[in-house]
Design a protein around this motif. Structure first.
Motif, PDB file in Angstrom:
ATOM      1  N   ASP A  15       0.822  -1.209   0.000  1.00  0.00           N
ATOM      2  CA  ASP A  15       0.000   0.000   0.000  1.00  0.00           C
ATOM      3  C   ASP A  15       0.857   1.261   0.000  1.00  0.00           C
ATOM      4  OD1 ASP A  15      -2.281   1.682   0.216  1.00  0.00           O
ATOM      5  OD2 ASP A  15      -1.985   1.753   2.381  1.00  0.00           O
ATOM      6  N   LEU A  55      -8.579  -1.292   1.090  1.00  0.00           N
ATOM      7  CA  LEU A  55      -9.298  -0.406   0.169  1.00  0.00           C
ATOM      8  C   LEU A  55      -8.323   0.299  -0.765  1.00  0.00           C
ATOM      9  CD1 LEU A  55     -11.940   0.923  -0.742  1.00  0.00           C
ATOM     10  CD2 LEU A  55     -11.565   2.637   1.023  1.00  0.00           C
ATOM     11  N   SER A  56      -7.206   0.730  -0.225  1.00  0.00           N
ATOM     12  CA  SER A  56      -6.223   1.464  -1.021  1.00  0.00           C
ATOM     13  C   SER A  56      -5.596   0.588  -2.110  1.00  0.00           C
ATOM     14  CB  SER A  56      -5.144   2.033  -0.110  1.00  0.00           C
ATOM     15  OG  SER A  56      -4.200   2.738  -0.844  1.00  0.00           O
ATOM     16  N   THR A  58      -6.887  -2.092  -3.363  1.00  0.00           N
ATOM     17  CA  THR A  58      -7.964  -2.427  -4.299  1.00  0.00           C
ATOM     18  C   THR A  58      -8.187  -1.283  -5.278  1.00  0.00           C
ATOM     19  OG1 THR A  58      -9.035  -3.846  -2.663  1.00  0.00           O
ATOM     20  CG2 THR A  58     -10.392  -3.101  -4.481  1.00  0.00           C
ATOM     21  N   SER A  59      -8.125  -0.052  -4.790  1.00  0.00           N
ATOM     22  CA  SER A  59      -8.257   1.113  -5.677  1.00  0.00           C
ATOM     23  C   SER A  59      -7.107   1.185  -6.676  1.00  0.00           C
ATOM     24  CB  SER A  59      -8.308   2.397  -4.856  1.00  0.00           C
ATOM     25  OG  SER A  59      -9.436   2.405  -4.025  1.00  0.00           O
TER      26      SER A  59
END
Length: 83
Positions: A15, A55-56, A58-59
């Motif tokens: 990340d 989330l990061s 995945t983005s």
């Protein structure tokens, strides 16, 4: 690329873009080149920091697949849970 299992440290490093070993560097290249990257995050329960990191990444294009056995159907054996 599949990183299985993906530890908390590895998820945070990917990340943050920290490429301090071969696995995090390869994951960074996969994201950079828009190649498939699957991370099987193994830590549970999740903290807010874990969720933000998931989330990061995945983005950024990764897929986070949780290695969790489904128990919603109330399997009577391990074989049924695997099916």
């Amino acid at each position: 690329m599949i990183a299985a299992p993906c530890s908390t440290r590895m998820l945070a490093a990917i990340d943050a873009g920290i490429c301090d070993d071969l696995i995090t560097r390869a994951a960074d290249v996969c994201l950079k080149e828009r190649r498939l990257l699957v991370l099987t995050f193994r830590e549970a329960p999740f903290s807010e920091i874990h969720l933000r990191n998931m989330l990061s990444v995945t983005s950024a294009g990764a897929i986070v697949a949780l290695p969790v056995v489904g128990v919603c159907t109330r399997p009577s054996s391990v074989e049924q849970a695997v099916e």
